[in-house]
Design an enzyme around this catalytic site. Sequence first.
Site, PDB file in Angstrom:
ATOM      1  N   GLY A  15       0.782  -1.237   0.000  1.00  9.39           N
ATOM      2  CA  GLY A  15       0.000   0.000   0.000  1.00  9.39           C
ATOM      3  C   GLY A  15       0.815   1.290   0.000  1.00  9.39           C
ATOM      4  CB  SER A  16       4.264   2.266  -0.899  1.00 13.29           C
ATOM      5  OG  SER A  16       4.460   1.883  -2.231  1.00 13.29           O
ATOM      6  CG  ASN A  17       1.749   3.282  -5.806  1.00 13.05           C
ATOM      7  OD1 ASN A  17       2.156   4.324  -6.310  1.00 13.05           O
ATOM      8  ND2 ASN A  17       2.354   2.111  -5.980  1.00 13.05           N
ATOM      9  CG  MET A  93      -1.031  -8.463  -6.073  1.00  7.08           C
ATOM     10  SD  MET A  93      -0.133  -7.760  -7.475  1.00  7.08           S
ATOM     11  CE  MET A  93       0.764  -9.221  -8.001  1.00  7.08           C
ATOM     12  CG  ASN A 110      -3.036  -0.947 -12.712  1.00  5.73           C
ATOM     13  OD1 ASN A 110      -2.945  -1.150 -11.499  1.00  5.73           O
ATOM     14  ND2 ASN A 110      -2.279  -1.594 -13.594  1.00  5.73           N
ATOM     15  CG  HIS A 112       2.503  -2.143 -15.139  1.00  9.47           C
ATOM     16  ND1 HIS A 112       2.264  -3.416 -14.647  1.00  9.47           N
ATOM     17  CD2 HIS A 112       3.514  -2.264 -16.028  1.00  9.47           C
ATOM     18  CE1 HIS A 112       3.102  -4.255 -15.228  1.00  9.47           C
ATOM     19  NE2 HIS A 112       3.874  -3.593 -16.065  1.00  9.47           N
ATOM     20  CD  GLU A 177       5.177   2.003  -8.843  1.00 11.47           C
ATOM     21  OE1 GLU A 177       4.104   1.755  -8.257  1.00 11.47           O
ATOM     22  OE2 GLU A 177       6.025   1.124  -9.082  1.00 11.47           O
TER      23      GLU A 177
HETATM   24  C1  GRF Z   1       3.651  -1.207  -7.371  1.00 13.93           C
HETATM   25  O1  GRF Z   1       4.929  -1.433  -7.903  1.00 13.93           O
HETATM   26  C2  GRF Z   1       2.638  -1.015  -8.479  1.00 13.93           C
HETATM   27  O2  GRF Z   1       3.172  -0.392  -9.608  1.00 13.93           O
HETATM   28  C3  GRF Z   1       2.249  -2.432  -8.802  1.00 13.93           C
HETATM   29  O3  GRF Z   1       2.229  -3.087  -7.566  1.00 13.93           O
HETATM   30  C4  GRF Z   1       3.099  -2.426  -6.651  1.00 13.93           C
HETATM   31  C5  GRF Z   1       2.281  -2.038  -5.478  1.00 13.93           C
HETATM   32  O4  GRF Z   1       3.029  -1.476  -4.447  1.00 13.93           O
HETATM   33  N1  GRF Z   1       1.001  -2.479  -9.512  1.00 13.93           N
HETATM   34  P1  GRF Z   1       2.315  -0.798  -3.225  1.00 13.93           P
HETATM   35  O5  GRF Z   1       1.378  -1.853  -2.622  1.00 13.93           O
HETATM   36  O6  GRF Z   1       1.545   0.383  -3.715  1.00 13.93           O
HETATM   37  O7  GRF Z   1       3.397  -0.428  -2.269  1.00 13.93           O
END
Ligand code: GRF
Length: 217
Positions: A15-17, A93, A110, A112, A177
């Site tokens: 969940g870093s994004n 996922m 999304n 990626h 990201e």
């Molecule tokens: C990220 O690298 C994103 O691009 C991919 O999955 C990863 C998720 O990372 N789809 P996080 O859970 O947001 O840290």
Amino acid sequence: MSGKLALAVLISGRGSNLQALIDAGRDPAYPAEIKLVISNKAGALGLERAAEADIPTLVIDHKAFETRAAFDAEMTKAMEAAGVELVCLAGFMRLLSEEFVAHWLDRMINIHPSLLPAFKGLDVQQRAIDAGARFSGCTVHYVRHEMDTGPILAQAAVPIYADDDADALARRILEKEHVIYPLAVKWIAEGRVTITDERAVIDGVAAPDGALVNPAP
Ligand code: GRF
């Protein structure tokens, strides 16, 4: 009514994004607001991040559903009850059913960790290294049924160094990201994005000039 674009963020893990979107939303001027975080995994670290920010969370375990469509429908039900207008996949996922993608068409994005359309799918950092690519990066895009396709909103490029392993490259990409995901959401929330002929056009943005060369000349 806050007048802000209502978001759901779908996660499966770290969940870093999600955190980057939470942090962006701390600015009162940010035009979008996370209404709901859904995880298909009970132990996802992202759930803690959401709880810390007082954002409602929901665990919907895909294993409890007989079909992918039934699992997806449950997510749609929860998101619609929360008034969600834009779905942000962030390390979610699970493959999505055709019905779900059609239902949220042009309302789901999304992130990626590659420069799409290169390196779709999994293990993309190692694959970019193995291919001898000199750059990789990340892409925010609208979601279409075929995995990792759809109109591109933003990309960030990073160099690949000769001694990189997948983790080092992933860290370099991840940092970007966290920059481009909140930015892309902001553009959508400001109503600046139109999709024409399957290309996303963003009003009032400037292109960078110059070119990057790696190795440096
Ligand atoms: C990220 O690298 C994103 O691009 C991919 O999955 C990863 C998720 O990372 N789809 P996080 O859970 O947001 O840290």
